[in-house]
Structures are given as C-alpha cells and as structure tokens.
Design an enzyme around this catalytic site. Structure first.
Site, PDB file in Angstrom:
ATOM      1  N   ASP A 194      82.039  36.038  89.796  1.00  0.00           N
ATOM      2  CA  ASP A 194      82.100  37.450  89.142  1.00  0.00           C
ATOM      3  C   ASP A 194      80.788  38.454  89.586  1.00  0.00           C
ATOM      4  O   ASP A 194      81.253  39.578  89.494  1.00  0.00           O
ATOM      5  CB  ASP A 194      82.381  37.214  87.808  1.00  0.00           C
ATOM      6  CG  ASP A 194      83.522  36.369  87.344  1.00  0.00           C
ATOM      7  OD1 ASP A 194      83.572  35.276  87.300  1.00  0.00           O
ATOM      8  OD2 ASP A 194      84.493  37.232  86.956  1.00  0.00           O
ATOM      9  N   GLY A 228      90.031  38.187  86.649  1.00  0.00           N
ATOM     10  CA  GLY A 228      89.431  37.923  87.942  1.00  0.00           C
ATOM     11  C   GLY A 228      88.503  39.210  88.426  1.00  0.00           C
ATOM     12  O   GLY A 228      89.363  40.286  88.388  1.00  0.00           O
ATOM     13  N   LYS A 249      82.713  31.694  85.939  1.00  0.00           N
ATOM     14  CA  LYS A 249      83.296  31.256  84.798  1.00  0.00           C
ATOM     15  C   LYS A 249      82.265  29.877  84.038  1.00  0.00           C
ATOM     16  O   LYS A 249      81.766  29.346  84.734  1.00  0.00           O
ATOM     17  CB  LYS A 249      84.720  30.933  85.073  1.00  0.00           C
ATOM     18  CG  LYS A 249      85.340  30.107  83.830  1.00  0.00           C
ATOM     19  CD  LYS A 249      85.537  31.271  82.501  1.00  0.00           C
ATOM     20  CE  LYS A 249      86.314  32.376  83.242  1.00  0.00           C
ATOM     21  NZ  LYS A 249      85.915  33.664  82.268  1.00  0.00           N
ATOM     22  N   ARG A 272      85.132  45.158  80.182  1.00  0.00           N
ATOM     23  CA  ARG A 272      84.362  43.931  80.579  1.00  0.00           C
ATOM     24  C   ARG A 272      83.053  44.168  80.991  1.00  0.00           C
ATOM     25  O   ARG A 272      82.669  45.015  81.873  1.00  0.00           O
ATOM     26  CB  ARG A 272      85.295  43.026  81.701  1.00  0.00           C
ATOM     27  CG  ARG A 272      86.680  42.718  81.238  1.00  0.00           C
ATOM     28  CD  ARG A 272      86.757  41.374  80.048  1.00  0.00           C
ATOM     29  NE  ARG A 272      86.201  40.080  80.617  1.00  0.00           N
ATOM     30  CZ  ARG A 272      86.821  39.227  81.303  1.00  0.00           C
ATOM     31  NH1 ARG A 272      87.962  39.622  81.729  1.00  0.00           N
ATOM     32  NH2 ARG A 272      86.227  38.128  81.509  1.00  0.00           N
TER      33      ARG A 272
END
Lengths: 368, 368
Positions: free
Chosen positions: A247, A54, A258, A90
C-alpha cells in the site's frame, strides 16, 4: 480478467461516458454486483466502505471521483472540496494522494469550462497506465518464477511452484491484472505449473473472499489457509516463494501492506525463502525513509474483528458475532515490513533490491 | 474459576460419582452449556469434537474416559479397547498418551472387580495434580511479570503490563486456573495492572471465543486482535511479553502449540521481547529432540477454514461460509516453535531456559 467468461476491468465508464461503474467488492465472493458512482460522494463512500480497495484501484477511483465532482461544478472551490474529501477517505495508501496530485496538476491551468473533458482524459490515462504497469510487473515476476521452477526441477522437485500470498493484490486491487498476482497469472497463462497458498487475511478476509475468488475464476490452482498457517508450511518445505502487494513503500524499501504481511516476511526469512513485493511506481513514497516511524497506520472499526460476514445456509449473506459481548477489539489495518526482510521489489521497470540503491537503479530520475 | 460468580472446574463428577460432566466449549462464548459423559464413546466424542480441548484437559478427560469404560466392563480387553479409542481421538497432545499410560500403570495389577474404584481415584488424582501444577505455574509466571512491571516503571512506563497470548491456555484448557493464563490471573488477583492482547486464533477462534470469555468473566482487562496484528503491536512498543501454552514440548525445548504460535515467537524475537511458554511436566515429550521433524501435526477438516460460526442477530449460533465454493482449504492445527525463539519455559517447578540443560535443571530425575 474474466468473470464467468466475460472480460471486466474493476472500474469503467457507463454508456453515458460520465457515470463510473465498479464491482462492489464487499459482496464478493458470494455475489457479483456492479454499482454506479454518480457523484463524488459516491466515490468517497465506495473507497471508505471498501467497495473498491487495493492501493492502485483506490487511486483510480479517486481520479474518477474528481471527474464526477467537476461534472457537477467545475470551479476551483469544487475541485478543492472534492480533493479534500477523497484524500480523507482512506489514510494509508499513497496512490490516493498520488492520483489526486496528478489530477490537480493536469487541471491547474485548465479553465473551468474545459475541466470535465481534461479530467476524464487524465483519469482514463491513470487507469490505462495502471493496466500497463501491472502487465509489466507480471512479466518481470513470471521470469523470477520460471527461474525458481528451473531450480526446483534441477533438485528433483515434481510439485508445482508453491507461492504464498497475503490479502488481495490481484486484479481486483488494481484496474486489471493485479500486482502480486500478475506474475501468477502470467506464469499460469504461459503454462507453468503454479499453486497459490491464499492467506484468508483477517479481519476482512480479502484473501479468502477476493484472492480465492479471482484465482478460481481464472482457473489457477490454489488453497485457502488461515493466516496462522504460513510459517508451518514454510518449515515443512511447502512454500517456495512469497509475493505480496504494497500500500506504500518507502524510498528505502520498507513495505507497508495489509496487517500480517510482516509476520510472513519474518517466517520466509527464518526459512531462507524469497519474499517479493510487487508494486507500481505510484506506490512508492519517496518522501520517507523509515516505514515503521513514518507511515500512518489506519485503525478501522472494531466490528471487523468482532464480527464475520459470510454466506448462510439459506443463500443470504449474514454477519455473526465471534467474540463475547463486552470484549473490546483493536483493528490496525496495515503493518510495515522492514526492507531487510524483503528479497526484492517487482515493479513495472523490473526487479530490484529493497533499498534506496535498488530503487534508484530502477528510477534514476528520482535518485538525488 | 468463576462463571457468573459461581466456581467451576472444567470437568467434574455428577452426584452419582460415576457420570462425568464437562462444559461444552464448542458453545462458548455465546452459550454456557454443561454436558454429561456417560460412556467411553461420549468421552472420545467430546475430545474429538473439541467440546473439551487444551492438552491438560484432554488428558484428564481421557483418564475419566477409562473410568467410564471400566464401569461398563472391567476386563483387560475393555481396558485395551478404551485406551486405543481414546488415544486415537486427537493426535498431537502428549498429555493424552501420558494420562492413558498413568491409568494403565495404576490399573495393571488391579483385579477387574476393583478397577472402577482405582480408576476414579487415579483420574481424580490426575485432575488434582493438574490444578496444583497450574497454581504453581501461576506463581512462577507472576513473579516474572512483577519483574517486568518493575522494569517498566523504572523506565517511566505508566501503562499496564501488555501481555500477548495465542489460542486458549486458560482455565478452560486445563482443569482449573490455566497454564499461560495462570500467571495473568495470579498477577491480576495480586493487584498488578495487566492487560492481555488476545489473538483470535483462526480457524477455530479459541482466543476470541474462549480466552476473551474467561478473561471477561474474571474481570481481566483484554482486547481481541486478529492473528495478523501482533507483529505490528510489537513494532510499536505495545506488547511487553508473550505467553502461550504448549501441546507438546520436546526434551530440548521445542514447543508445539496452536498454529500461528511460531509467527508470534518470530515477531517477539525480532523486536527483542520475551516469549515464554507455560506448561505442566505432562506436556513434555522426553522421547524426542527435534520438534519440527518428530511431532505429528494434526490436519483437521477444511470446513473449519471455509466456515465461521458466531452469534446471529436473532441470538442463534449460525455457521457461514467465508470462502467461494470450489476453493479448497488446508487446516494444520499446530506448528512448532524452535527452542531458540523461546525465552523460557514456565513449569510447575519454576522457570528454565528452553533447552535440554534447562529442562534437566528442573527435572533432574529425567536427565540422562
């Protein structure tokens, strides 16, 4: 939010005020396990393996990762190495680089001997601001829901407000409260009748595993569906509104979220339904204007597609292969929904159209 | 098509010329197991449990189910009971009622003593016609692919033709050859470079389990993707054409197919990509014109959403729960793609626009 009646955040400090503790989200929904992060490598690993995930929570975890690194070594070099490692954990969420920049800025003029204290203060501030942001998003979004419920009642509707969401943008994706789910919790707690269609969100099943779990813990009525089902439900009047998280959102309102979010936005548009995206300001990337061209999309391990984990009959979590041996798989983790398909952005400052003008209205200090 | 180098159909008669044999598709891709159907209840059970699935194969299995019923009892009453039971085994595919009507019509004037012989002849004819239909669909579709490849080469493309498909409309869904995959096999066998993006097709994973398996057996390059991924691939130019099958197509070209087909059609439309649907005439329901309003959509057991089956590390097929206990699930099996999103219908008679006029052009004998 509550887990088994006890209040939790998703990240907190242990009694030593140095060790960072998290919920291991890879074990949900079948097991509730907390983990201690004792050094920066633990933080990198927690982000990379999606024990925390998240966009907002990734940012806060990275901030605490800097704290852990400086606890071991307060030098400029150690700060650089830690930020690089955390930045690479990430690739898509902009909150990660935003949180690291905030930490660097706070620490730049601080002598190494004082850095640990300042780092923990700054990380705590980022975490508390995230909670405040999420609460504000919840209030703005719940007002939208209340309007939709009034419209529905005026047309004679008796069902609860049916909200479709994709992936997990609940309290587990943030420090507390959530982004897309914050309006759901606020509305539910205010006594409004809401029901959530939960996309399971293959390949990692964050919807089925995390969103269903946290809604269930909070007592919010919900139904899990395959990612394929939303369009059909919309065609038959069984969805009133869609809400997802993000995101990364461009300064022009393109929304990276997503993988599969774009398909639901297309279906909402085709059925004349509102599609909202809830996000804190830290998710906005003011430097880019074309989400499809400019946002790098993380390609993850094909094993997430070829294998599924779940609870076996004996109560142990088991991973099974769902594809034939020898069939390759591809696994892009995010897609981009063009601003033209987004009805509005719900931020901590209010609701705006998904456009450069809309965002400039909410964040005039960023408008050029 | 070949399995391990040996040619199979999906349904055939045993050496006694009475027992019906099938591939148990619920065991694929991990185990290749054949099953004997000895009475009509076996046939009903095979359809209901999806040991056989795919609209054309369901129709042929129902036809052989009538044969099995009449072998035990050739009376009018037994014929009625058998047809009712078979008709109720799956609600959506129109081929089922089409095959049963064909059997009834063939048997109506036949005395009970001759019915078994006529029934097996008629069922074999339905099966052989299905094979011929699929071969013709393959040829018409492969011509479309060849055109697309020529266009791609003209624009300097060097990649294979990237075809996205949803669910399984391959030879496993028919008696042989397939509907949506027939053009893929025809093109591949003719030496054209094709690559298939295989939607895994939750909740039953027919893409990951069946389409990937049969393409792999035939040596066709393919990649399995989550159902969420297709829109992203289209946005980035990695899909050239979509092809799916259909469980029921209205006389106006609305296409009912596996849940999620509509979402891919929306994405293809949004990205200016061709979206074809391949189907034999037996899939067309000339009696209805509004697919969304008029086609009943099967609601299946929520366990298909809450649980996933796959191969465990010890080589046994295991079922695991992917949702939290206490979270309900919904499981509509099909959706309807409006004709406006379909570039063309590929039938055994050729390619036509998805419209009443288009279908009338191919089937003038049905045009009113």
């Amino acid at each position: 939010m509550n887990v088994g009646g006890e209040a939790y955040r998703t990240i907190w400090l242990a009694e030593d005020r140095r060790t960072v503790e998290i919920i291991d989200q890879t074990r949900l929904p079948h097991e509730f396990v907390t983990l201690a992060l004792r050094d920066v490598n633990d933080a990198v690993q927690a982000i990379r393996s999606m024990q925390v995930r998240g966009a907002p929570l990734i940012g806060v975890t990275a901030a605490y990762g800097v704290c852990l690194a400086l606890t071991a070594d307060g030098s400029d070099g150690a700060l650089e190495v830690a930020c690089d490692a955390l930045f690479g954990s990430r690739p898509t969420a902009v909150n990660l680089s935003w949180a690291l920049q905030t930490m660097r800025k706070a620490l730049a003029e601080v002598p190494p001997s004082d850095r640990v204290t300042v780092a923990y203060e700054t990380a705590a501030k980022i975490a508390d601001e995230d909670v405040a942001s999420c609460r504000a998003i919840g209030e703005h979004g719940a007002e939208l829901f209340a309007d939709l419920i009034r419209n529905k009642e005026r047309e004679g509707g008796t069902e609860p407000l049916n909200i479709l969401t994709h992936c997990n943008a609940g309290w587990l994706a943030t420090v507390d409260y959530g982004t897309a789910l914050a309006p759901v919790y606020t509305a539910h707690d205010a006594g409004l009748a809401v029901h959530v269609w939960v996309d399971e969100t293959r390949p990692r099943n964050q919807g089925a595993a995390l969103t269903a779990w946290e809604l269930g813990q909070h007592g919010v009525p919900h139904t899990v569906i395959a990612d394929n089902a939303g369009g059909h439900l919309m065609q038959h009047g069984r969805v009133d509104v869609c809400v997802t998280g993000s995101d990364r959102t461009t300064g022009t309102g393109d929304v990276c979220n997503k993988i599969g979010t774009y398909l639901k936005a297309l279906a909402a548009h085709d059925n004349g339904l509102p599609f909202y995206v809830a996000l804190p300001h830290s998710t906005i990337d003011w430097s880019i204007s074309d989400g499809i061209a400019d946002i790098p999309i993380e390609e993850r391990d094909e094993r997430e597609v070829t294998h599924v984990s779940g609870l076996g009959e004996d109560g142990a979590v088991i991973t099974v292969r769902v594809t034939p041996r020898g069939s390759p798989a591809a696994n892009a983790a995010f897609d981009v929904t063009p601003a033209r398909l987004v009805t509005g952005l719900i931020t901590e400052r209010g609701v705006a159209p998904a456009s450069a003008e809309g965002l400039a209205g909410l964040y005039p200090e960023r408008a050029e």
